[in-house]
Write an enzyme that holds these catalytic residues in place. Sequence first.
Site, PDB file in Angstrom:
ATOM      1  N   LYS A  14       1.161   3.184  -0.622  1.00 40.00           N
ATOM      2  CA  LYS A  14      -0.030   2.422  -0.281  1.00 40.00           C
ATOM      3  C   LYS A  14      -0.377   1.590  -1.511  1.00 40.00           C
ATOM      4  O   LYS A  14      -0.524   2.131  -2.612  1.00 40.00           O
ATOM      5  CB  LYS A  14      -1.170   3.377   0.059  1.00 40.00           C
ATOM      6  CG  LYS A  14      -2.320   2.777   0.842  1.00 40.00           C
ATOM      7  CD  LYS A  14      -3.242   3.901   1.303  1.00 40.00           C
ATOM      8  CE  LYS A  14      -4.375   3.381   2.168  1.00 40.00           C
ATOM      9  NZ  LYS A  14      -5.253   4.499   2.608  1.00 40.00           N
ATOM     10  N   ARG A  57       2.376   8.953  -0.967  1.00 33.84           N
ATOM     11  CA  ARG A  57       2.046  10.151  -0.182  1.00 33.84           C
ATOM     12  C   ARG A  57       3.327  10.829   0.292  1.00 33.84           C
ATOM     13  O   ARG A  57       4.334  10.168   0.569  1.00 33.84           O
ATOM     14  CB  ARG A  57       1.148   9.799   1.013  1.00 33.84           C
ATOM     15  CG  ARG A  57       1.808   8.975   2.075  1.00 33.84           C
ATOM     16  CD  ARG A  57       1.007   8.976   3.380  1.00 33.84           C
ATOM     17  NE  ARG A  57      -0.271   8.289   3.264  1.00 33.84           N
ATOM     18  CZ  ARG A  57      -0.464   7.044   3.684  1.00 33.84           C
ATOM     19  NH1 ARG A  57       0.540   6.353   4.200  1.00 33.84           N
ATOM     20  NH2 ARG A  57      -1.651   6.491   3.582  1.00 33.84           N
ATOM     21  N   ASP A  61      -3.284   8.704   6.426  1.00 31.54           N
ATOM     22  CA  ASP A  61      -3.848   7.355   6.351  1.00 31.54           C
ATOM     23  C   ASP A  61      -5.371   7.389   6.324  1.00 31.54           C
ATOM     24  O   ASP A  61      -6.034   7.148   7.327  1.00 31.54           O
ATOM     25  CB  ASP A  61      -3.341   6.482   7.493  1.00 31.54           C
ATOM     26  CG  ASP A  61      -3.364   4.996   7.105  1.00 31.54           C
ATOM     27  OD1 ASP A  61      -3.759   4.689   5.964  1.00 31.54           O
ATOM     28  OD2 ASP A  61      -2.987   4.155   7.929  1.00 31.54           O
ATOM     29  N   ASP A  76      -1.913   3.517  15.673  1.00 30.24           N
ATOM     30  CA  ASP A  76      -1.005   3.325  14.545  1.00 30.24           C
ATOM     31  C   ASP A  76      -1.330   4.281  13.400  1.00 30.24           C
ATOM     32  O   ASP A  76      -0.610   4.305  12.400  1.00 30.24           O
ATOM     33  CB  ASP A  76      -1.066   1.871  14.044  1.00 30.24           C
ATOM     34  CG  ASP A  76      -2.472   1.428  13.684  1.00 30.24           C
ATOM     35  OD1 ASP A  76      -3.327   1.450  14.583  1.00 30.24           O
ATOM     36  OD2 ASP A  76      -2.715   1.084  12.518  1.00 30.24           O
ATOM     37  N   GLY A 121       1.728  -3.136   6.081  1.00 25.53           N
ATOM     38  CA  GLY A 121       1.271  -4.355   5.429  1.00 25.53           C
ATOM     39  C   GLY A 121       1.022  -4.233   3.941  1.00 25.53           C
ATOM     40  O   GLY A 121       0.996  -5.241   3.231  1.00 25.53           O
TER      41      GLY A 121
END
Length: 458
Positions: free
Chosen positions: A120, A186, A271, A261, A99
């Site tokens: 990100k 990343r 994450d 996820d 997203g």
Amino acid sequence: MAEIAQAHSIGARFRGETAILELGDDLYDRVRPARFPQAILRFRNDRAAAEIGLDGLSHEQWIAHFARFDPLPDSLAEPLALRYHGHQFRTYNPDIGDGRGFLFAQMRDNRNRLMDFGTKGSGQTPYSRFGDGRLTLKGAVREILATEMLQALGVDTSRTFSVIETGEALDRNDEPSPTRSAVLVRLSHGHIRIGTFQRLAYLRDADAMRRLVAYCLHHFYGEQASDDAPARLLGHVVARTARMAAGYMAAGFVHGVLNTDNINVTGESFDYGPWRFAPTWDPAFTAAYFDHAGLYAFGRQPEAIHWNAMQLAVALRTVSEAPPLIDALDSFGDRYQAAVAEALLWRLGVRPRDPVSDRALVESLERLLRGSNVSIDRFFHDCFGGEVPDGQTYTELRTALAGYAPRKARNHPHWQGEPCSMRIDEVEAIWSAIDRDDNWQPLEAKVAAVRALGDALA
């Protein structure tokens, strides 16, 4: 001609890849990155860049690739937002996916592993829902600190490769706003999540599931698919995630959001949101303020990661019978116990002996940490190499350590100073210096100290 010149300047050591395209268009959406008003380089990980042949990039090239996302040679022509589902705090959500990030590029590292650049804060995608697709600069700084500390402590983790401040003011409900923005890149060994498999099971797409199993086996585990491919893949994931859980415990780390996820099928931690390092060995310590039930508390992380592996097994029932999957799942407990002993002895700085002695030593260590309220970082700093301090508190551990040989001498300068910790108050102080005074020196000093810890432990 310009593209040829740029590719030549990157150097022959960079080996671009496009392996993800083998999976077909149903696994991702092609997207465009956001255009930012500014691009101020704040963090450049040349140690990681050297592993993939990008340490020779000029400042201008770095900005071009990691702020504007100009394609890298022989890699993806355009970014891909990956599709997946997931259990979020044990509630299934089919309405997620990348997203505020995407897969920007793939390449081979100096160990010939397939690697991904994931982003990100790079803009909105079809899965942004009501989000702005952006990342706060504070969030980026926190991810630098988490990944650097975990790498130093021996946990297999994604690396923060680049952080670029983007000049936008962001409004957030859970922190002072408006706040500064950033885009982060990343470097990871794949971005295939347990939730990627769950989505295909939800759609009952057996053909795509078989392709995904084959892709993961081949590119992450060096094996070819056959009739038992799903169970073999699950076995690998169980082993790797058990090792990740053990690494978290030995590091005193609390991820905070161990949803399906957020679990990579390579067992690589990634994450980072509301993470924290536990000050003491408190099984109930939580990282996320919204984890009211303590589902992902420090001591419950192995259970949570095992539960996630179970969801992968459920998804793989689309293409496999149950018994071999159950056999693979049942190995998690033994694998975790072996891995946590290995991880704790590694951080303690002693060589393993035998499973029975090692388990007894680990039990003594955990009893001491749980019962004494001693700082986790202080304990491992003072006891590294098996040099246990005097005092009644350490009597049982001293006995358990008899006969254990140090794996490394305490001759690194790090051991002459104070323990290197990553407590929340220091993280907030580092951010405050940036936010208030645009002072990046505390962050730079902390990264240097953490890397010194890693050198002392390695």
